[in-house]
Motif scaffolding. Structure first.
Motif, PDB file in Angstrom:
ATOM      1  N   SER A 605      47.449 -25.396 -20.568  1.00  0.00           N
ATOM      2  CA  SER A 605      47.190 -26.414 -21.225  1.00  0.00           C
ATOM      3  C   SER A 605      47.926 -26.030 -22.841  1.00  0.00           C
ATOM      4  O   SER A 605      48.352 -27.029 -23.336  1.00  0.00           O
ATOM      5  CB  SER A 605      45.877 -26.816 -21.380  1.00  0.00           C
ATOM      6  OG  SER A 605      45.657 -28.004 -22.121  1.00  0.00           O
ATOM      7  N   ASN A 606      47.548 -24.975 -23.189  1.00  0.00           N
ATOM      8  CA  ASN A 606      47.829 -24.763 -24.492  1.00  0.00           C
ATOM      9  C   ASN A 606      49.375 -24.488 -24.812  1.00  0.00           C
ATOM     10  O   ASN A 606      49.970 -25.163 -25.786  1.00  0.00           O
ATOM     11  CB  ASN A 606      47.115 -23.310 -25.134  1.00  0.00           C
ATOM     12  CG  ASN A 606      45.619 -23.436 -25.244  1.00  0.00           C
ATOM     13  OD1 ASN A 606      45.216 -24.426 -25.698  1.00  0.00           O
ATOM     14  ND2 ASN A 606      44.991 -22.082 -25.196  1.00  0.00           N
ATOM     15  N   TYR A 607      49.937 -23.952 -23.892  1.00  0.00           N
ATOM     16  CA  TYR A 607      51.481 -23.679 -23.691  1.00  0.00           C
ATOM     17  C   TYR A 607      52.167 -25.044 -23.785  1.00  0.00           C
ATOM     18  O   TYR A 607      53.088 -25.336 -24.298  1.00  0.00           O
ATOM     19  CB  TYR A 607      52.180 -23.028 -22.708  1.00  0.00           C
ATOM     20  CG  TYR A 607      51.927 -21.156 -22.968  1.00  0.00           C
ATOM     21  CD1 TYR A 607      53.109 -20.949 -24.047  1.00  0.00           C
ATOM     22  CD2 TYR A 607      51.109 -20.623 -22.462  1.00  0.00           C
ATOM     23  CE1 TYR A 607      53.289 -19.825 -24.256  1.00  0.00           C
ATOM     24  CE2 TYR A 607      51.369 -19.035 -22.968  1.00  0.00           C
ATOM     25  CZ  TYR A 607      52.227 -18.771 -23.932  1.00  0.00           C
ATOM     26  OH  TYR A 607      52.194 -17.506 -24.190  1.00  0.00           O
ATOM     27  N   ALA A 608      51.596 -26.057 -22.975  1.00  0.00           N
ATOM     28  CA  ALA A 608      52.135 -27.394 -22.836  1.00  0.00           C
ATOM     29  C   ALA A 608      51.773 -27.991 -24.256  1.00  0.00           C
ATOM     30  O   ALA A 608      53.003 -28.838 -24.849  1.00  0.00           O
ATOM     31  CB  ALA A 608      51.319 -28.255 -21.934  1.00  0.00           C
ATOM     32  N   THR A 609      50.933 -27.892 -24.939  1.00  0.00           N
ATOM     33  CA  THR A 609      50.683 -28.436 -26.068  1.00  0.00           C
ATOM     34  C   THR A 609      51.642 -27.781 -27.286  1.00  0.00           C
ATOM     35  O   THR A 609      52.257 -28.389 -27.871  1.00  0.00           O
ATOM     36  CB  THR A 609      49.259 -28.155 -26.985  1.00  0.00           C
ATOM     37  OG1 THR A 609      48.339 -28.720 -25.979  1.00  0.00           O
ATOM     38  CG2 THR A 609      48.883 -28.815 -28.137  1.00  0.00           C
ATOM     39  N   GLU A 613      54.462 -29.726 -29.565  1.00  0.00           N
ATOM     40  CA  GLU A 613      54.607 -29.669 -31.151  1.00  0.00           C
ATOM     41  C   GLU A 613      56.082 -28.922 -31.555  1.00  0.00           C
ATOM     42  O   GLU A 613      56.583 -29.511 -32.386  1.00  0.00           O
ATOM     43  CB  GLU A 613      53.462 -28.712 -31.337  1.00  0.00           C
ATOM     44  CG  GLU A 613      51.835 -29.508 -31.110  1.00  0.00           C
ATOM     45  CD  GLU A 613      51.095 -28.751 -31.574  1.00  0.00           C
ATOM     46  OE1 GLU A 613      51.022 -27.479 -31.837  1.00  0.00           O
ATOM     47  OE2 GLU A 613      49.733 -29.195 -31.756  1.00  0.00           O
ATOM     48  N   ASP A 614      56.224 -27.995 -30.952  1.00  0.00           N
ATOM     49  CA  ASP A 614      57.323 -27.049 -31.359  1.00  0.00           C
ATOM     50  C   ASP A 614      58.794 -27.625 -31.070  1.00  0.00           C
ATOM     51  O   ASP A 614      59.871 -27.505 -31.675  1.00  0.00           O
ATOM     52  CB  ASP A 614      57.427 -25.593 -30.824  1.00  0.00           C
ATOM     53  CG  ASP A 614      56.006 -25.023 -31.412  1.00  0.00           C
ATOM     54  OD1 ASP A 614      55.555 -24.132 -31.032  1.00  0.00           O
ATOM     55  OD2 ASP A 614      55.258 -25.669 -32.568  1.00  0.00           O
ATOM     56  N   TYR A 615      58.784 -28.575 -29.913  1.00  0.00           N
ATOM     57  CA  TYR A 615      60.214 -28.899 -29.342  1.00  0.00           C
ATOM     58  C   TYR A 615      59.925 -30.375 -29.168  1.00  0.00           C
ATOM     59  O   TYR A 615      60.848 -30.803 -28.615  1.00  0.00           O
ATOM     60  CB  TYR A 615      60.455 -28.081 -28.003  1.00  0.00           C
ATOM     61  CG  TYR A 615      60.658 -26.525 -28.033  1.00  0.00           C
ATOM     62  CD1 TYR A 615      61.764 -25.845 -28.679  1.00  0.00           C
ATOM     63  CD2 TYR A 615      59.332 -25.918 -27.935  1.00  0.00           C
ATOM     64  CE1 TYR A 615      62.026 -24.626 -28.632  1.00  0.00           C
ATOM     65  CE2 TYR A 615      59.725 -24.518 -27.956  1.00  0.00           C
ATOM     66  CZ  TYR A 615      60.761 -23.686 -28.441  1.00  0.00           C
ATOM     67  OH  TYR A 615      60.776 -22.727 -28.328  1.00  0.00           O
ATOM     68  N   SER A 616      59.301 -30.972 -29.996  1.00  0.00           N
ATOM     69  CA  SER A 616      59.168 -32.623 -29.969  1.00  0.00           C
ATOM     70  C   SER A 616      60.483 -33.281 -30.001  1.00  0.00           C
ATOM     71  O   SER A 616      60.568 -34.391 -29.371  1.00  0.00           O
ATOM     72  CB  SER A 616      58.149 -32.976 -30.815  1.00  0.00           C
ATOM     73  OG  SER A 616      58.732 -32.614 -32.123  1.00  0.00           O
TER      74      SER A 616
END
Length: 822
Positions: A605-609, A613-616
């Motif tokens: 879940s954290n990696y998905a977040t 955030e980083d590659y939006s």
């Protein structure tokens, strides 16, 4: 002015299209069965059913898949899905289901022309439906155009996918699928051949289509499993004249042979199934097989084939020869009993207890008497049959009712002597129970003293015979000193002492209890205050065994002794301990597994977040949606694991008992409810002050919070009304479970609501973990663990939970908390 008019016309057209499609899809979803029957109709008359599924579920899934696909097309396009040269048909949400289905059918060897042809009739079925329902008030031309363009896109997509497969890859795909189907065929053949019950499949003409190994064994005891399938010409039943085969068989082959030629004894009853053709109908038959009479139960079932491709009938046989032999033995035994009953010189009467409407025994009724009964009493059989104790004795209270009732209900025999004044006779009466709620009186005339003395000796002899010939371990003990006065052979075998040695011992030599504690239990048994005990008994070998002992006073030769019937329960105790250990290990596993599984889920879940955030800027909308879905699924899985962990902790952690005022606890629950459901109109009322009890406050708070939360969530009324109270006695409507009614202790607490109610068939399922009765997101979502945890908490407190519900009116949950509150 013309520009505004054109925009207005476009808006009107779109609105008309939207309303048309909305009505059309309501019709499509409401008429799924109609569509299934229509496509089946086309498939049958055009011979497509030769190559399609036989089960209705497959057709339902294809219709529901297409209907869902069309619905997605409306959501995706918002208009008629016209085509242009640059369309990506492979990734079109409208065509995705069709492409997947085309690939599946291609893997099974279905040709493009065949699949495309059948798809034309799927299209026609949908067109027929909207034509059939054209009076529903929608634009038929727009609806027809949408259906046509949607199916055009689907057909283009799977044709494009189909043609994109090179020949070598296509052949490899078919070869792999052929191997898979061969394995599936072999698996089903192995199951069919491994069935212990004979199975025979016949067509409408009653010709044999197939038989399994168990069925072949009825006509050839040396038949080989699978021989009739893999190499029928080697079937020894038809080629070896010395084969051990049924002398009634005249055919030269089994498959295709009339049933009457191979199994004539089955063919003779098969027509009876057409008269009573239900899944429960079973017909018995028998046959002489290998010179032995054998009995079978035959059950018939038709193939579940909606395509009408396979119209065969399955005949399954269950051999009941042993049961028939036992039944006949019972009949013979009954006949022997009847002969003894009729020939007995002692009067015998059989009685049933008579109950009042409250199911309390109030009398007894004669159901049978022997000729000696008439001889001793002067009452004929006709005059005695059906008479109650009051009627035959002309008294308001049936004589000896308490003794007779005790025998009938406990199974413990008794005997006594009595004087019947109207007959001027003395009788010795023995009473025993041949079955529950029934007792038999065996009586003899002891009017003459010499005869009385002789009969007494005969009675003691009968007692000795009963005692010593009994297979149960039995001892007679002197309650004054604990000496073993008598032991039957079964006791000598069990304790591994010879009978002479046993008669020199005391019960304290066998029982491992302290002499003081043992003396207390002997006194309880002698005074009839307790008759069931659990002890540890020591055998001659030194081995200690767990025993269950039934003991009570008995008069032998004028002296009161204690009879003891001993049952070894060592193995049962070990099984109970093993079960408890298994449950503890299962709780430990659930705790460890649920704890360790949450860490990787949080990482995902954290990696998905982080990705969002980083590659939006580089992830498109569809990718973001997929990442959101991934996070949502991780959250749901973590909730499931947390519920499993909570459930495990409820079973693992010790309860902390303290005095708890339930009124204060309910106030805290109300505050939690108000913060959890701020937008709901909820009225929670307590009609009377609740008691203070010993319980684990935190756990019981969870119980009330879960029940009240469910009462709010599963409630469609504008104002949710919830009542919390308790019952102090068995009054009013509370519907306890019949099997547990006698175990329920008061008070009984309840939580009542005016919600949607629970159907009768789901009343047990709701307590199963992760079982929801509704879709995942309906009624506020949830994972289906709350009531499971509630049940566990209540059971940990020694209580039980049940419910009473009426659909549309509401539900009442009842529960008890007897632990430390008796």
């Amino acid at each position: 002015m013309s520009v505004h008019k054109s925009e207005k016309e476009t808006i009107i057209l779109k609105a008309s299209l939207y309303m048309t499609l909305e009505k059309v899809f309501r019709i499509i979803h409401a008429n799924e069965d109609w569509l299934i029957h229509r496509i089946l109709h086309y498939a049958k008359i055009h011979d497509y059913t030769k190559y399609t599924s036989t089960l209705a579920e497959a057709w339902r899934l294809s219709i529901s898949g297409l209907s869902e696909l069309l619905t997605k097309g409306v959501d995706h396009y918002g208009c008629i899905p016209e085509m242009n040269p640059d369309d990506d048909f492979q990734n079109d949400p409208l065509t995705r289901f069709g492409v997947i289905e085309a690939r599946r059918h291609r893997e099974r060897g279905v040709s493009l022309s065949m699949f495309l042809g059948l798809m034309k009739y799927y299209r026609q079925s949908y067109v027929d439906l909207i034509q059939e329902k054209k009076d529903e008030g929608y634009n038929l031309e727009l609806a027809r155009l949408f259906i046509d363009r949607s199916f055009d896109r689907i057909e283009i997509a799977f044709c494009q996918d189909w043609s994109g497969k090179d020949q070598d890859a296509f052949i490899k795909e078919l070869q792999a699928n052929n191997r898979r189907m061969t394995n599936e065929k072999n698996a089903y053949l192995t199951v069919f051949e491994s069935l212990s019950d004979p199975a025979i499949i016949v067509n409408e003409r009653h010709d044999i289509v197939n038989v399994n190994h168990a069925a072949m064994s009825l006509i050839d005891s040396a038949s080989i499993p699978g021989a009739i399938y893999y190499k029928p010409e080697d079937n020894r039943f038809f080629q070896i004249e010395t084969s051990d085969k049924n002398q009634n068989v005249t055919c030269s082959t089994v498959i295709g042979c009339p049933l009457k030629d191979v199994f004539p004894w089955i063919d003779s009853i098969i027509k009876k199934f057409s008269v009573n053709d239900t899944p429960e109908s079973v017909i018995e038959c028998s046959a002489v097989i290998n010179f032995e009479r054998r009995y079978f139960e035959v059950q018939s079932a038709s193939m579940l084939d909606v395509s009408e491709k396979y119209t065969s009938t399955i005949l399954s046989l269950r051999e009941i020869t042993k049961r028939k032999i036992i039944q006949q033995a019972l009949v013979d035994s009954e006949n022997r009993f009847r002969k003894l009953f009729e020939a007995s010189i002692e009067g015998i009467a059989i009685h049933d207890l008579v109950y009042n409407p409250e199911r309390e025994p109030v009398d007894y009724q004669i159901t049978d008497v022997n000729p000696a009964f008439t001889k001793h009493t002067g009452i004929s059989r006709d005059a005695a049959m059906g008479k109650t104790g009051r009627e035959i004795n002309n008294s308001e209270i049936p004589p000896y009712f308490e003794q007779f009732k005790n025998v009938a209900l406990t199974g413990q025999p008794t005997f006594f002597e009595t004087y019947i004044k109207p007959m001027n006779k003395h009788f010795r009466v023995s009473v025993f129970s041949p079955k529950p709620e029934t007792f038999a009186t065996v009586f003899e005339d002891i009017s003459e003293s010499k005869r009385a003395e002789q009969k007494l000796r005969e009675s003691e002899k009968r007692y000795k015979s009963l005692f010593h010939n009994n297979h149960a371990v039995m001892l007679l003990i002197d309650p004054e000193n604990g000496c073993i006065m008598d032991a039957n052979p079964a006791a000598a075998i069990y304790y591994q002492y010879d009978q002479e040695t046993l008669l020199k011992m005391k019960i304290s030599d066998i029982n491992t209890m302290s002499p003081e504690a043992l003396a207390v239990d002997i006194k309880l048994a002698n005074e009839k205050k307790k008759n069931q005990f659990y002890f540890h008994h020591r055998l001659a070998s030194g081995e200690i065994r767990d025993v269950e002992v039934f003991s009570g006073p008995i008069i032998v030769a004028g002296k009161q002794l204690l009879y003891s019937i001993i049952h070894d329960v060592t193995d049962r105790k070990k099984m109970e301990e093993a079960l408890q250990k298994s449950n503890r290990e299962l709780d430990d596993f659930a705790y460890i597994a649920s704890h360790d599984l949450r860490e990787p889920l949080r990482g995902i879940s954290n990696y998905a977040t982080f990705l969002m955030e980083d590659y939006s800027d580089t992830i498109d909308t569809e990718g973001k949606n997929k990442l959101e879905t991934l996070k949502r699924l991780c959250k749901r899985e973590e909730d499931l694991i947390q519920s499993l962990l909570t459930y495990s902790q409820v079973g693992r952690t010790d309860l902390i008992y303290t005095p708890v005022d339930l009124n204060g606890l309910i106030v805290e629950v109300k505050e939690s409810i108000e913060s959890s459901f701020p937008d709901q109109r909820v009225q929670i009322f307590v009609p009377s002050r609740l008691p203070t009890i010993q319980c684990d406050a935190i756990r019981i708070s969870e119980v009330f919070f879960n029940l009240v939360s469910n009462a709010i969530k599963y409630n469609e009324k504008p104002e949710k009304q919830i009542e919390i109270g308790f019952l102090q006695s068995n009054t009013g409507k509370w519907n306890p479970p019949e099997s547990q009614a006698e175990k329920i202790t008061f008070p009984v607490y309840y939580v009542r609501d005016n919600g949607i109610g629970i159907p009768e068939k789901h009343k047990e399922k709701i307590f199963m973990i992760f079982k929801r009765l509704h879709s995942r997101d309906k009624y506020g979502g949830g994972i289906g663990a709350g009531l499971t945890i509630v049940k566990k908490i209540i059971e940990r407190h020694g209580g039980m939970i049940w419910l009473d519900s009426e659909v549309g009116k509401g539900t009442t949950f009842y529960f008890t908390l007897p632990s430390r509150n008796s």
